[in-house]
Design a protein around this motif. Structure first.
Motif, PDB file in Angstrom:
ATOM      1  N   LYS A   1      72.087 -81.315 100.682  1.00 15.51           N
ATOM      2  CA  LYS A   1      70.696 -81.254 100.219  1.00 15.51           C
ATOM      3  C   LYS A   1      70.438 -82.378  99.216  1.00 15.51           C
ATOM      4  O   LYS A   1      71.222 -82.566  98.273  1.00 15.51           O
ATOM      5  CB  LYS A   1      70.413 -79.884  99.600  1.00 15.51           C
ATOM      6  CG  LYS A   1      68.983 -79.713  99.089  1.00 15.51           C
ATOM      7  CD  LYS A   1      68.876 -79.918  97.601  1.00 15.51           C
ATOM      8  CE  LYS A   1      67.458 -80.035  97.113  1.00 15.51           C
ATOM      9  NZ  LYS A   1      67.360 -80.186  95.649  1.00 15.51           N
TER      10      LYS A   1
ATOM     11  N   GLY B   1      67.605 -83.917  96.496  1.00 14.30           N
ATOM     12  CA  GLY B   1      66.384 -83.615  95.741  1.00 14.30           C
ATOM     13  C   GLY B   1      65.462 -84.810  95.676  1.00 14.30           C
ATOM     14  O   GLY B   1      65.812 -85.926  96.099  1.00 14.30           O
ATOM     15  N   GLY B   2      64.272 -84.593  95.115  1.00 19.28           N
ATOM     16  CA  GLY B   2      63.220 -85.604  95.094  1.00 19.28           C
ATOM     17  C   GLY B   2      63.624 -86.937  94.474  1.00 19.28           C
ATOM     18  O   GLY B   2      63.307 -88.004  95.010  1.00 19.28           O
TER      19      GLY B   2
ATOM     20  N   THR C   1      72.135 -84.337  93.557  1.00 20.61           N
ATOM     21  CA  THR C   1      71.006 -84.476  92.639  1.00 20.61           C
ATOM     22  C   THR C   1      71.197 -85.688  91.738  1.00 20.61           C
ATOM     23  O   THR C   1      71.983 -86.586  92.067  1.00 20.61           O
ATOM     24  CB  THR C   1      70.785 -83.138  91.882  1.00 20.61           C
ATOM     25  OG1 THR C   1      69.641 -83.274  91.051  1.00 20.61           O
ATOM     26  CG2 THR C   1      71.997 -82.737  91.050  1.00 20.61           C
ATOM     27  N   ASP C   2      70.458 -85.736  90.614  1.00 19.04           N
ATOM     28  CA  ASP C   2      70.521 -86.917  89.761  1.00 19.04           C
ATOM     29  C   ASP C   2      71.445 -86.742  88.558  1.00 19.04           C
ATOM     30  O   ASP C   2      71.448 -87.558  87.640  1.00 19.04           O
ATOM     31  CB  ASP C   2      69.104 -87.328  89.315  1.00 19.04           C
ATOM     32  CG  ASP C   2      68.378 -86.210  88.586  1.00 19.04           C
ATOM     33  OD1 ASP C   2      68.973 -85.129  88.408  1.00 19.04           O
ATOM     34  OD2 ASP C   2      67.219 -86.412  88.197  1.00 19.04           O
ATOM     35  N   VAL C   3      72.198 -85.647  88.530  1.00 16.36           N
ATOM     36  CA  VAL C   3      73.289 -85.483  87.557  1.00 16.36           C
ATOM     37  C   VAL C   3      74.528 -85.127  88.401  1.00 16.36           C
ATOM     38  O   VAL C   3      74.370 -84.705  89.540  1.00 16.36           O
ATOM     39  CB  VAL C   3      72.990 -84.366  86.512  1.00 16.36           C
ATOM     40  CG1 VAL C   3      71.897 -84.806  85.558  1.00 16.36           C
ATOM     41  CG2 VAL C   3      72.579 -83.068  87.193  1.00 16.36           C
TER      42      VAL C   3
ATOM     43  N   GLY D   1      76.774 -82.784  88.290  1.00 17.54           N
ATOM     44  CA  GLY D   1      77.312 -81.432  88.301  1.00 17.54           C
ATOM     45  C   GLY D   1      76.496 -80.536  87.392  1.00 17.54           C
ATOM     46  O   GLY D   1      75.448 -80.947  86.865  1.00 17.54           O
TER      47      GLY D   1
ATOM     48  N   TYR E   1      76.251 -78.814  83.929  1.00 16.92           N
ATOM     49  CA  TYR E   1      76.763 -79.068  82.573  1.00 16.92           C
ATOM     50  C   TYR E   1      76.566 -77.838  81.695  1.00 16.92           C
ATOM     51  O   TYR E   1      75.811 -76.909  82.044  1.00 16.92           O
ATOM     52  CB  TYR E   1      76.026 -80.262  81.963  1.00 16.92           C
ATOM     53  CG  TYR E   1      76.551 -81.606  82.432  1.00 16.92           C
ATOM     54  CD1 TYR E   1      77.385 -82.367  81.609  1.00 16.92           C
ATOM     55  CD2 TYR E   1      76.239 -82.100  83.690  1.00 16.92           C
ATOM     56  CE1 TYR E   1      77.878 -83.597  82.031  1.00 16.92           C
ATOM     57  CE2 TYR E   1      76.725 -83.327  84.118  1.00 16.92           C
ATOM     58  CZ  TYR E   1      77.544 -84.072  83.283  1.00 16.92           C
ATOM     59  OH  TYR E   1      78.033 -85.280  83.699  1.00 16.92           O
TER      60      TYR E   1
ATOM     61  N   THR F   1      74.875 -77.647  79.156  1.00  8.66           N
ATOM     62  CA  THR F   1      73.434 -77.549  78.934  1.00  8.66           C
ATOM     63  C   THR F   1      72.802 -78.772  79.578  1.00  8.66           C
ATOM     64  O   THR F   1      73.517 -79.622  80.122  1.00  8.66           O
ATOM     65  CB  THR F   1      73.082 -77.427  77.429  1.00  8.66           C
ATOM     66  OG1 THR F   1      71.713 -77.040  77.316  1.00  8.66           O
ATOM     67  CG2 THR F   1      73.300 -78.740  76.677  1.00  8.66           C
ATOM     68  N   ASP F   2      71.486 -78.862  79.552  1.00 10.96           N
ATOM     69  CA  ASP F   2      70.830 -79.998  80.207  1.00 10.96           C
ATOM     70  C   ASP F   2      71.341 -81.321  79.612  1.00 10.96           C
ATOM     71  O   ASP F   2      71.117 -81.596  78.432  1.00 10.96           O
ATOM     72  CB  ASP F   2      69.307 -79.875  80.013  1.00 10.96           C
ATOM     73  CG  ASP F   2      68.545 -80.905  80.845  1.00 10.96           C
ATOM     74  OD1 ASP F   2      69.152 -81.923  81.238  1.00 10.96           O
ATOM     75  OD2 ASP F   2      67.347 -80.689  81.087  1.00 10.96           O
ATOM     76  N   PRO F   3      72.038 -82.134  80.402  1.00 14.45           N
ATOM     77  CA  PRO F   3      72.612 -83.373  79.865  1.00 14.45           C
ATOM     78  C   PRO F   3      71.563 -84.398  79.426  1.00 14.45           C
ATOM     79  O   PRO F   3      71.890 -85.375  78.770  1.00 14.45           O
ATOM     80  CB  PRO F   3      73.452 -83.926  81.022  1.00 14.45           C
ATOM     81  CG  PRO F   3      72.930 -83.273  82.246  1.00 14.45           C
ATOM     82  CD  PRO F   3      72.357 -81.949  81.823  1.00 14.45           C
ATOM     83  N   ARG F   4      70.306 -84.154  79.774  1.00 16.91           N
ATOM     84  CA  ARG F   4      69.246 -85.040  79.272  1.00 16.91           C
ATOM     85  C   ARG F   4      68.921 -84.713  77.811  1.00 16.91           C
ATOM     86  O   ARG F   4      68.295 -85.501  77.115  1.00 16.91           O
ATOM     87  CB  ARG F   4      67.964 -84.885  80.100  1.00 16.91           C
ATOM     88  CG  ARG F   4      68.105 -85.437  81.480  1.00 16.91           C
ATOM     89  CD  ARG F   4      66.860 -85.246  82.316  1.00 16.91           C
ATOM     90  NE  ARG F   4      67.197 -85.555  83.691  1.00 16.91           N
ATOM     91  CZ  ARG F   4      67.249 -86.799  84.185  1.00 16.91           C
ATOM     92  NH1 ARG F   4      66.923 -87.812  83.422  1.00 16.91           N
ATOM     93  NH2 ARG F   4      67.611 -87.007  85.423  1.00 16.91           N
TER      94      ARG F   4
ATOM     95  N   ALA G   1      67.621 -73.335  83.596  1.00 18.88           N
ATOM     96  CA  ALA G   1      68.378 -74.544  83.984  1.00 18.88           C
ATOM     97  C   ALA G   1      67.921 -74.985  85.372  1.00 18.88           C
ATOM     98  O   ALA G   1      68.207 -74.326  86.372  1.00 18.88           O
ATOM     99  CB  ALA G   1      69.875 -74.256  83.987  1.00 18.88           C
ATOM    100  N   ALA G   2      67.203 -76.128  85.420  1.00 16.96           N
ATOM    101  CA  ALA G   2      66.527 -76.529  86.669  1.00 16.96           C
ATOM    102  C   ALA G   2      67.489 -76.996  87.747  1.00 16.96           C
ATOM    103  O   ALA G   2      67.080 -77.186  88.888  1.00 16.96           O
ATOM    104  CB  ALA G   2      65.547 -77.655  86.362  1.00 16.96           C
ATOM    105  N   VAL G   3      68.748 -77.181  87.407  1.00 15.02           N
ATOM    106  CA  VAL G   3      69.662 -77.860  88.336  1.00 15.02           C
ATOM    107  C   VAL G   3      69.832 -77.089  89.649  1.00 15.02           C
ATOM    108  O   VAL G   3      70.041 -77.713  90.700  1.00 15.02           O
ATOM    109  CB  VAL G   3      71.005 -78.185  87.626  1.00 15.02           C
ATOM    110  CG1 VAL G   3      71.734 -76.930  87.193  1.00 15.02           C
ATOM    111  CG2 VAL G   3      71.884 -79.065  88.477  1.00 15.02           C
TER     112      VAL G   3
ATOM    113  N   LYS H   1      63.518 -89.135  84.170  1.00 11.84           N
ATOM    114  CA  LYS H   1      62.772 -88.049  84.809  1.00 11.84           C
ATOM    115  C   LYS H   1      61.596 -87.790  83.901  1.00 11.84           C
ATOM    116  O   LYS H   1      61.744 -87.248  82.820  1.00 11.84           O
ATOM    117  CB  LYS H   1      63.664 -86.824  84.949  1.00 11.84           C
ATOM    118  CG  LYS H   1      62.964 -85.716  85.632  1.00 11.84           C
ATOM    119  CD  LYS H   1      63.933 -84.750  86.262  1.00 11.84           C
ATOM    120  CE  LYS H   1      64.459 -85.286  87.560  1.00 11.84           C
ATOM    121  NZ  LYS H   1      65.438 -84.470  88.197  1.00 11.84           N
TER     122      LYS H   1
END
Ligand code: ADP
Ligand code: ASP
Ligand code: MG
Length: 418
Positions: free
Chosen positions: A7, A9-10, A174-176, A178, A180, A182-185, A209-211, A415
């Motif tokens: 899969k 993602g955008g 996706t764009d990370v 794995g 994490y 917490t959100d790595p951003r 957590a949107a991941v 993002k």
């Protein structure tokens, strides 16, 4: 030979170059000897852009059926372009919409649940040595209406298809690279988890957590789908989501999530009678309002106070409903507060470790922020707090529970929206 679902993602297919890179990645997997079904989201910010366009036409809430008709076009663009990109690399590929793939859903526009998958067309194409490219996020009701699965729902399409075709593995690119702690951003020292249990992942996803889409995790748990989250930008090992995981020594909290745009409504001076709570929450449930944490104060002079949290977007609707039952309930006053967040810590180890909640309250209060509401389960604690400094709170909790690492988290590109 393995059967895999991949899969994307955008952000992984945000422009033509990225689309071509993803096609190359898929063809590599195919040429390793795998049979591949690909699920793809709308390109970049397409879904947000389509929503914006509808707002230019309609004031207020747009008609749900037409909204689904509109939003599903985003994924339809992706499947066609991705199939072309794969064909350019010399492999057979065919694109199918959700309904062509036999994805049936309940009749709930905007947040439909998948009820059944009849993947015969997908299987036939695989037997024909094709790579099959399926549109994420969309399905069809028994009556033939087009539906969507809720924001982020392509993950759910992928896992559900993987379960239906009995795939050996479902890979979420996706764009990370794995899942994490917490959100790595937000936290650069977030640690990548080599593996996480379905239950912990489900809590994190539900708590913001949107991941991964929460329903995707639910589906994976229920159908025992082997699931891995990895990057479409590099070849790093990802995170495996599975039934049982080895608990790292000394780590009680595995992850921290937060959900913004939370509101609180308080109903004050409610005459104590049986059935009062039920009357309020039944009225809210009837219009499908999602109420989260509920707190009832002790009764003083025959009067009680209730408070509950809910998504900030729903406050107006909820207040109208409550006004509508004012006479029946006989309460004195109703108040509301927006601009709150829910911050949550999750970890299978906390059930047997004392002092976890105390530490959370202590960290938050040391930042000069008061805790408005609390809810707990065996593996999570959530606090509803003022939302003006979310990043500071998450960073402080991350450090306090010993989660910071030296290694810089991998984040593939900016993002800006969502
Ligand atoms: P996609 O478009 O690939 O579906 P999403 O934006 O839905 O991507 O999900 C990936 C994003 O999830 C990351 O960019 C990251 O900011 C966010 N995220 C939130 N919590 C976590 C977490 N615990 N681990 C990894 N990513 C997270
Ligand atoms: N395109 C949809 C969204 O933006 C579905 C997805 O990306 O998973 O929410
Ligand atoms: Mg997503």
């Amino acid at each position: 030979m393995s059967l895999i679902v991949m899969k994307f993602g955008g952000s992984s297919v945000g422009d033509a170059e990225r689309m071509k890179r993803v096609a190359k990645r898929i063809v590599e997997r195919k040429r390793e000897g795998n049979r591949c079904v690909v699920v793809v989201s709308a390109m970049g910010d397409t879904t947000d852009d389509l929503i914006d366009m509808s707002k230019q036409i309609v004031e207020g809430t747009p008609p749900a059926r037409e909204m689904d008709m509109l939003l599903t076009t985003g994924e339809q663009i992706s499947i066609a372009l991705l199939s072309m990109a794969i064909q350019q690399l010399g492999e057979k590929a065919v694109s199918y919409t959700g309904w062509q793939s036999g994805i049936y859903t309940e009749a709930e526009h905007g947040k439909a649940r998948i009820s059944d998958i009849q993947p015969h067309r997908v299987m036939e194409a695989l037997d024909n040595d094709s790579i099959v490219v399926v549109a994420g996020f969309q399905g069809m009701t028994e009556e033939g209406q087009i539906t969507t699965l809720g924001r982020g729902g392509s993950d759910t399409t992928a896992v559900a298809v993987a379960a239906a075709i009995k795939a050996d593995l479902c890979e979420i690119y996706t764009d990370v690279d794995g899942v994490y702690s917490t959100d790595p951003r937000i936290v650069k020292q977030a640690r990548k988890l080599p593996e996480i249990s379905y239950d912990e992942m489900l809590e994190l996803a539900n708590l913001g957590a949107a991941v991964l889409h929460p329903r995707a995790v639910e589906y994976a748990k229920h159908n025992k789908v082997n699931l891995v989250v990895r990057s479409s930008f590099n070849y790093n090992e990802g995170t495996y989501v599975k039934e049982e995981t080895v608990m790292e020594q000394g780590i009680v909290v595995s992850g921290i999530a937060y959900d913004k745009n939370i509101a609180r409504i308080s109903i004050l001076g409610v005459p104590e009678r049986t059935g009062q709570l039920a009357a309020v929450f039944t009225a809210l449930a009837e219009v499908k309002l999602d109420v989260d944490v509920i707190v009832q104060s002790g009764v003083v002079n025959g009067m009680a106070d209730f408070s509950f949290s809910l998504p900030a977007d729903d406050v107006e609707k909820a207040l109208n409903i409550i006004e509508g039952i004012r006479e029946r309930i006989g309460f004195r006053e109703v108040t509301s507060e927006v601009g709150l967040i829910k911050v949550s810590i999750v970890g299978a180890g906390m059930v047997s470790t004392p002092g976890v909640a105390a530490k959370m309250f202590d960290v938050i209060s040391k930042l000069g922020i008061s805790v408005n509401m609390v809810s707990t389960s065996e593996i999570k604690i959530s606090c509803i707090i003022d939302g003006s400094r979310p990043h500071e709170v998450i960073q402080a909790l991350h450090t306090a529970y010993g989660l910071d690492t030296e290694v810089q988290a991998f984040v593939g590109g900016p993002k800006d929206r969502r």
